[in-house]
Design a protein around this motif. Structure first.
Motif, PDB file in Angstrom:
ATOM      1  N   ALA A 107      27.958  -9.767  40.094  1.00 33.55           N
ATOM      2  CA  ALA A 107      27.482  -9.578  38.725  1.00 33.55           C
ATOM      3  C   ALA A 107      26.258 -10.438  38.466  1.00 33.55           C
ATOM      4  O   ALA A 107      26.107 -11.522  39.034  1.00 33.55           O
ATOM      5  CB  ALA A 107      28.588  -9.936  37.732  1.00 33.55           C
ATOM      6  N   ASP A 108      25.380  -9.951  37.594  1.00 33.38           N
ATOM      7  CA  ASP A 108      24.225 -10.708  37.141  1.00 33.38           C
ATOM      8  C   ASP A 108      24.721 -11.891  36.307  1.00 33.38           C
ATOM      9  O   ASP A 108      25.615 -11.749  35.474  1.00 33.38           O
ATOM     10  CB  ASP A 108      23.342  -9.788  36.292  1.00 33.38           C
ATOM     11  CG  ASP A 108      21.999 -10.414  35.954  1.00 33.38           C
ATOM     12  OD1 ASP A 108      21.866 -11.648  36.062  1.00 33.38           O
ATOM     13  OD2 ASP A 108      21.092  -9.657  35.580  1.00 33.38           O
ATOM     14  N   ARG A 109      24.124 -13.067  36.501  1.00 33.98           N
ATOM     15  CA  ARG A 109      24.541 -14.235  35.722  1.00 33.98           C
ATOM     16  C   ARG A 109      24.319 -14.016  34.227  1.00 33.98           C
ATOM     17  O   ARG A 109      25.014 -14.611  33.401  1.00 33.98           O
ATOM     18  CB  ARG A 109      23.788 -15.480  36.188  1.00 33.98           C
ATOM     19  CG  ARG A 109      24.226 -15.963  37.565  1.00 33.98           C
ATOM     20  CD  ARG A 109      23.605 -17.293  37.922  1.00 33.98           C
ATOM     21  NE  ARG A 109      24.038 -17.728  39.240  1.00 33.98           N
ATOM     22  CZ  ARG A 109      25.181 -18.344  39.489  1.00 33.98           C
ATOM     23  NH1 ARG A 109      26.018 -18.600  38.495  1.00 33.98           N
ATOM     24  NH2 ARG A 109      25.497 -18.715  40.709  1.00 33.98           N
ATOM     25  N   ALA A 110      23.363 -13.163  33.891  1.00 35.58           N
ATOM     26  CA  ALA A 110      23.134 -12.871  32.478  1.00 35.58           C
ATOM     27  C   ALA A 110      24.308 -12.114  31.869  1.00 35.58           C
ATOM     28  O   ALA A 110      24.451 -12.055  30.649  1.00 35.58           O
ATOM     29  CB  ALA A 110      21.849 -12.060  32.309  1.00 35.58           C
ATOM     30  N   GLY A 111      25.145 -11.543  32.717  1.00 39.70           N
ATOM     31  CA  GLY A 111      26.316 -10.817  32.231  1.00 39.70           C
ATOM     32  C   GLY A 111      27.609 -11.557  32.508  1.00 39.70           C
ATOM     33  O   GLY A 111      28.656 -10.932  32.707  1.00 39.70           O
ATOM     34  N   ALA A 112      27.550 -12.890  32.496  1.00 43.85           N
ATOM     35  CA  ALA A 112      28.732 -13.689  32.820  1.00 43.85           C
ATOM     36  C   ALA A 112      29.882 -13.417  31.859  1.00 43.85           C
ATOM     37  O   ALA A 112      31.050 -13.426  32.253  1.00 43.85           O
ATOM     38  CB  ALA A 112      28.379 -15.175  32.813  1.00 43.85           C
TER      39      ALA A 112
END
Length: 221
Positions: A168-173
């Motif tokens: 997952a993208d860290r922006a979507g944690a």
């Protein structure tokens, strides 16, 4: 497969053989499998031929060809989740659905008809096909979080460990944490910087070449 009892004796004393197996034997291991045990640190050493040390026993071309043949033969089998490798025991495992309608011995007898020439055992998975299908549906539908459609999720089934590995993208944690809460041990989240492309999902994982050989191809799910 043919099995028969054999006993013999000589003047030097009696020698008995309880059972002599001719043909292709697929043993049953009754304990559930949910990932191979840890190996020694040097198991991850890369050898001159490019293989990891733990892959040496299964690195030959013949092994890979035979493995592919068995995987193709078992594709879509409702009793078997897939084939994985146990590098500690140095054998392959046909993982049986925990909710299978056939007992392990019956599955093993069916596999013997395929005449496998690589070390193969039958063992139950710690998961059922129903659990794994539900986890996949949750990821694909994206209804577990309002922003799920905005976050790139790359995922692949790790049949050996009975879970989906998700990048997952860290922006979507926050989205990933909600997914973890929803699925618990059925998912493992790893964060990487991946492009954000809304509403796009793929079942093709981002993998390093050295890990490719260790990932089992799921079947019957």
């Amino acid at each position: 497969m043919v099995r028969f009892e054999l006993s013999t004796s000589s003047s030097a004393g009696a020698v008995s053989f309880d059972r002599l197996a001719l043909g292709y034997h697929v043993p049953v291991v009754a304990s559930p499998f949910c990932g191979a045990p840890p190996l020694s640190p040097d198991a991850e050493d890369e050898l001159p031929n490019g293989y990891l040390r733990r892959h040496t026993w299964r690195s030959g071309a013949y092994v890979q060809i035979e493995l592919a043949r068995l995987q193709e033969a078992l594709e879509g089998d409702p009793q078997i989740l897939g084939i994985t490798a146990d590098d500690a025991a140095q054998h392959f495992i046909a993982l049986v659905d925990r909710g299978a309608t056939q007992d392990l011995s019956t599955v093993a007898e069916r596999l013997e008809l395929l005449q496998p020439t690589i070390p193969l055992v039958v063992r139950p998975s710690c998961r059922s096909g129903g659990e794994l299908r539900r986890a996949l549906e949750v990821i694909q539908r994206g209804e577990f979080h309002p922003r799920a459609a905005e976050v790139e999720l790359l995922y692949s089934l790790d049949v050996a460990k009975g879970r989906d590995d998700v990048l997952a993208d860290r922006a979507g944690a926050d989205v990933a944490r909600t997914l973890q809460t929803e699925l618990g041990p059925l998912v493992r989240i790893e964060y990487r910087q991946v492009p954000v492309e809304p509403a796009r999902r793929t079942s093709d994982p981002v993998r390093s070449p050295e890990l490719d050989a260790a990932w089992a191809r799921p079947s019957g799910i």
